[in-house]
Design an enzyme around this catalytic site. Structure first.
Site, PDB file in Angstrom:
ATOM      1  CG  ASN A  11      -1.679   1.226   1.470  1.00  0.00           C
ATOM      2  OD1 ASN A  11      -1.752   2.080   0.582  1.00  0.00           O
ATOM      3  ND2 ASN A  11      -2.266   1.358   2.644  1.00  0.00           N
ATOM      4  CD1 TRP A  12       3.885   1.174  -2.329  1.00  0.00           C
ATOM      5  CD2 TRP A  12       3.831   1.860  -4.460  1.00  0.00           C
ATOM      6  NE1 TRP A  12       4.735   0.370  -3.044  1.00  0.00           N
ATOM      7  CE2 TRP A  12       4.727   0.763  -4.356  1.00  0.00           C
ATOM      8  CE3 TRP A  12       3.651   2.457  -5.711  1.00  0.00           C
ATOM      9  CZ2 TRP A  12       5.422   0.266  -5.466  1.00  0.00           C
ATOM     10  CZ3 TRP A  12       4.335   1.959  -6.813  1.00  0.00           C
ATOM     11  CH2 TRP A  12       5.214   0.879  -6.690  1.00  0.00           C
ATOM     12  CE  LYS A  13      -0.079   3.149   4.783  1.00  0.00           C
ATOM     13  NZ  LYS A  13       0.084   3.203   6.226  1.00  0.00           N
ATOM     14  CG  HIS A  97      -5.672   1.697   5.188  1.00  0.00           C
ATOM     15  ND1 HIS A  97      -5.248   2.668   6.063  1.00  0.00           N
ATOM     16  CD2 HIS A  97      -4.655   0.809   5.069  1.00  0.00           C
ATOM     17  CE1 HIS A  97      -4.015   2.368   6.452  1.00  0.00           C
ATOM     18  NE2 HIS A  97      -3.629   1.250   5.859  1.00  0.00           N
ATOM     19  CD  GLU A  99      -2.802   5.299   6.854  1.00  0.00           C
ATOM     20  OE1 GLU A  99      -2.800   5.386   5.617  1.00  0.00           O
ATOM     21  OE2 GLU A  99      -1.858   4.789   7.496  1.00  0.00           O
ATOM     22  CD  GLU A 166      -3.342  -2.816   7.322  1.00  0.00           C
ATOM     23  OE1 GLU A 166      -2.200  -2.972   6.884  1.00  0.00           O
ATOM     24  OE2 GLU A 166      -4.041  -1.828   7.039  1.00  0.00           O
ATOM     25  N   GLY A 172       2.595   1.958  10.821  1.00  0.00           N
ATOM     26  CA  GLY A 172       3.542   3.055  10.691  1.00  0.00           C
ATOM     27  C   GLY A 172       4.241   3.423  11.985  1.00  0.00           C
ATOM     28  CB  SER A 212       5.366  -2.134  11.889  1.00  0.00           C
ATOM     29  OG  SER A 212       4.948  -0.807  12.157  1.00  0.00           O
ATOM     30  N   GLY A 233       2.885  -1.205   4.280  1.00  0.00           N
ATOM     31  CA  GLY A 233       2.941   0.212   3.944  1.00  0.00           C
ATOM     32  C   GLY A 233       4.376   0.634   3.694  1.00  0.00           C
ATOM     33  N   GLY A 234       4.988   1.218   4.714  1.00  0.00           N
ATOM     34  CA  GLY A 234       6.330   1.807   4.585  1.00  0.00           C
ATOM     35  C   GLY A 234       7.347   0.920   3.887  1.00  0.00           C
TER      36      GLY A 234
END
Ligand code: PGA
Length: 250
Positions: A11-13, A97, A99, A166, A172, A212, A233-234
């Site tokens: 997920n490149w957000k 998600h 967010e 999640e 994150g 993470s 993600g990251g």
């Protein structure tokens, strides 16, 4: 022995421009080329989908979007529909998600409508659930997961659905749920899915862990019986670290 094919999803957000996304996508495809028995998906922002689709053509890496609106077209400024995502080359879409729940008012009801729309368009929805830190500390984790899974997926045919667990406190933050904590939630989610869709269907559904995930912790998470992949993600933003996770997926 797990029979479900693992899915490692990135997920490149709100990172990367279209040229940057295409470049990383090519590198991810190269990293994924040697990994057998695992599916790989990346979800860049809407404006990067077309360029990324071109970069991924013929590579076997799937393209996903980060959100979908439930109508097919109309006066809904700023929204993107399922047919548009399909035409842009998507096979998957992330729904609900945390967010989006936290910052953009996503609810279990909107998650349900979006998941329904994804299924209708033949897109594979990756439906995210997970408790906040306060909910975990208050002993509410399983109650929250029960509500999110039941309401989010109520009335839908679940055969193609992927669920991503999640924990919000792990996203994150560098804090990962331990493999045992994650397994407990995954097994619980599978039992709720079993009540909703029947045990056979639930046994075939993939439940990804997110929060993470890094090359260093992917193997221990993936070793758990009900963890069928990762939503990253990251660590998905560079092909090097994402490749490290992909290699643990099989
Ligand atoms: P993270 O994000 O890997 O950076 O924790 C996971 C996610 O939000 O899907």
């Amino acid at each position: 022995m797990k029979t479900r094919t693992p899915l490692i999803a990135g997920n490149w957000k709100m990172y990367k421009t279209p040229p940057e996304a295409a470049e990383t996508a090519r590198a991810v495809a190269a990293a994924a080329a040697g990994a057998a028995g695992v599916e790989v998906m990346i979800a860049p922002s809407f404006v990067c989908l077309t360029e990324t689709a071109k970069a991924l053509a013929g590579t076997g890496v799937f393209l996903g979007a980060q959100d979908i609106f439930w109508e097919t077209e109309g006066a809904f400024t700023g929204e993107v529909s399922g047919p548009m995502l399909k035409a842009a080359g998507c096979s998957h879409v992330i729904v609900g998600h945390s967010e989006r729940r936290q910052f953009f008012g996503e609810t279990d009801e909107s998650v349900n409508k979006k998941t329904r729309a994804a299924i209708r368009e033949g897109l594979i929805p990756v439906v995210c659930v997970g408790e906040t830190k306060a909910e975990r500390e208050g002993g509410l984790t399983l109650k929250v997961l029960d509500r999110q899974v039941r309401r989010g997926l109520e009335g839908l045919s679940l055969e193609t659905v992927v669920v991503a667990y999640e924990p919000v406190w792990a996203i994150g933050t560098g804090l990962t749920a331990t493999a045992d904590q994650a397994q407990e939630s995954h097994a619980f989610i599978r039992s709720v899915l079993g009540e909703a869709a029947g045990k056979n269907v639930a046994e075939g559904l993939r439940i990804l862990y997110g929060g993470s995930v890094k090359p260093g912790n992917a193997a221990s998470l993936m070793a758990m019986p009900d963890i069928d992949g990762a939503l990253v993600g990251g660590a998905s933003l560079s092909a090097e670290s994402f490749g490290g996770i992909i290699r643990f997926g099989g």
